[in-house]
Design an enzyme around this catalytic site. Structure first.
Site, PDB file in Angstrom:
ATOM      1  N   LYS A   1       0.790  -1.262   0.333  1.00 29.89           N
ATOM      2  CA  LYS A   1      -0.023  -0.063   0.158  1.00 29.89           C
ATOM      3  C   LYS A   1       0.902   1.335   0.168  1.00 29.89           C
ATOM      4  CE  LYS A   1      -3.613  -2.145   2.876  1.00 29.89           C
ATOM      5  NZ  LYS A   1      -4.671  -1.846   1.617  1.00 29.89           N
TER       6      LYS A   1
ATOM      7  N   ARG B   1     -10.312 -11.761   2.411  1.00 32.98           N
ATOM      8  CA  ARG B   1     -11.130 -12.897   1.892  1.00 32.98           C
ATOM      9  C   ARG B   1     -10.192 -14.234   2.505  1.00 32.98           C
ATOM     10  NH1 ARG B   1     -11.633  -9.582  -3.822  1.00 32.98           N
ATOM     11  NH2 ARG B   1     -11.625  -7.951  -1.741  1.00 32.98           N
TER      12      ARG B   1
END
Length: 464
Positions: free
Chosen positions: A242, A316
């Site tokens: 990020k 996830r």
């Protein structure tokens, strides 16, 4: 903060009364004030608009009573936690809500307690907060249980990652297990790599070992409810790193685990007639030579192979293994909580978590529970045709769609693949953070949907 710092004084304790007023009540109420108090209210410009406060003096100059504006409670924009504004508006002292008027005393008390939360681990409180006397016509113990569970969850989210890793998430779960007599098992090390390969892969690059926490409580023959919470204690994005701005709030990426722990605390404290299971996969998504890579293919616990399209879609992955574990016993209800996608925030903003379920009756019950608990959500569709966006040429599926569209939906569809036997499954995609202070919602970590799930389960499986 120690959650027992959130407290109520016993009913009947001497205290300054607070009268909550709607605009329609004001003319008649104003006429009944003493001439001095009526003149004082007029001089200060008080009107019962939402959040307005007037401190009425007694003849000797002491504080006689507090007037508080509820605003138009029939308006769609009415904030049912508006009474939380009082915490920051009143001087130190003891107060009680008067039962007259249009105020819901239970909601006002909850708003007061939620607004009284302060995260004080690293910085002392600047001022002593006012105290509230419990009304004798509310269930004060039940309201306190909820507020304290919320405070404990907020503490977890607010704690920076250098002091909150997977081991500390485990500690929080063990404290709950001991408190309520629940069983707990934790899987780590080589066993984690064998049994939960996605959890292991995501957490392998961190010096703080990943693990999966599995807590059970309640009679085995009761209806089975399983809560699963995403516990990423910090998310660098992995090798798909990020930008700096994207990491500033990544201590909150375990907000799903905090919400699940808070909901579990409420459920066990309420003694609901169900068999609760709480599963928390917890990792740090870090960067090192053994980090999982874009393009890797990993076989999940369920047997499905997953091509890694993006290492920043790690939540996830760990949830997939946890859901596969939950699915083996086909619970009556499966709930997962996760700070999963920016797409949900783009669609609904930070205050309104998205939820997904295939069960229309369950969806309606969730919406009603959210209204009841003042913990609102909004349903987004599990649009089946979008599942093809997760196709992979070399594996059973990819962990991302690779495109800019429907990110929250494709994430939910990905998760649904790992609990195919469980028919009543709801996925909450939450933000886990209050960007600014509002009544009942101080700036900082938030356990969105925890109170909703507690309210839902109280309706479905009430205490005996």
């Amino acid at each position: 903060m120690p959650t027992d710092r959130l407290d109520l004084l016993p009913a009947g304790t001497a205290a300054i009364p607070i009268r909550c007023l709607e605009p329609a009540e004001w003319p008649a109420f104003q006429a009944g004030l003493s001439p001095i108090q009526r003149a004082y209210a007029g001089a200060t410009g008080f009107s019962p608009k939402a959040g307005r406060v007037c401190l009425l003096p007694a003849p000797d100059g002491t504080l006689d009573r507090v007037l508080f504006g509820l605003g138009d409670t029939a308006a769609a924009a009415h904030d049912r936690l508006v009474a939380g504004r009082l915490v920051g508006s009143l001087p130190e002292g003891r107060y009680r809500f008067e039962p007259e008027g249009g105020v819901d005393l239970g909601e006002a008390t909850l708003a007061w307690l939620l607004s009284s939360y302060r995260f004080g681990r690293y910085k002392a409180a600047s001022a002593q907060l006012p105290s509230l006397v419990a009304s004798d016509c509310i269930n004060a113990d039940a309201i306190l249980r909820v507020a304290r569970a919320v405070a404990a969850g907020r503490d977890l989210v607010n704690t920076p990652s250098n002091d909150l890793g997977p081991a500390e998430i485990e500690d929080a779960a063990r404290i709950l297990a001991e408190r309520f007599g629940a069983a707990i098992a934790v899987t780590g090390g080589d066993e984690l790599a064998r049994e939960f390969p996605l959890v292991h892969a995501v957490g392998a690059a961190s010096p703080r070992a990943p693990r999966l926490i599995d807590l059970t409580w309640g009679a085995p023959d009761s209806p089975r409810v399983t809560l699963v919470g995403k516990g990423v204690v910090f998310d660098t994005g992995g090798l798909d790193i990020k930008p700096s701005s994207g990491m500033l709030l990544m201590k909150k990426d375990m907000g799903g685990a905090a919400a699940a722990l808070a909901a579990a605390e409420m459920v066990m404290g309420s003694g609901l007639k169900l068999r609760l299971r709480l599963i928390v996969p917890t990792v740090e998504n870090a960067i090192a030579g053994n980090a999982f890579r874009p393009g890797d293919v990993i076989r999940a616990r369920s047997g499905l192979t997953i091509e890694i399209g993006n290492t920043d879609a790690e939540g996830r992955l760990i949830l997939a293994d946890a859901l596969a574990l939950a699915d083996t016993e086909q619970p009556d209800l499966l709930v997962d909580f996760a700070t999963l996608t920016g797409a949900a925030r783009t669609a609904l903003g930070p205050d309104l978590p998205a939820f997904f379920t295939e069960d229309d009756a369950l969806s309606l019950a969730i919406e009603q529970a959210g209204m009841s608990a003042i913990d609102p959500v909004w349903r987004l569709p599990l649009h089946a045709p979008y599942a093809s966006l997760l196709d992979s040429k070399i594996a059973d599926l990819n962990n991302v769609s690779g495109g800019p569209f429907a990110g929250a939906i494709t994430a939910a569809l990905f998760l649904r693949r790992f609990a195919p036997k469980t028919k009543r499954h709801v996925h909450f995609d939450l933000y886990g953070w209050n960007p600014s202070t509002k009544p009942g919602r101080p700036e900082g970590g938030e356990v969105q949907t925890a109170r909703l799930v507690h309210a839902l389960l109280k309706t479905l499986y009430p205490a005996g």
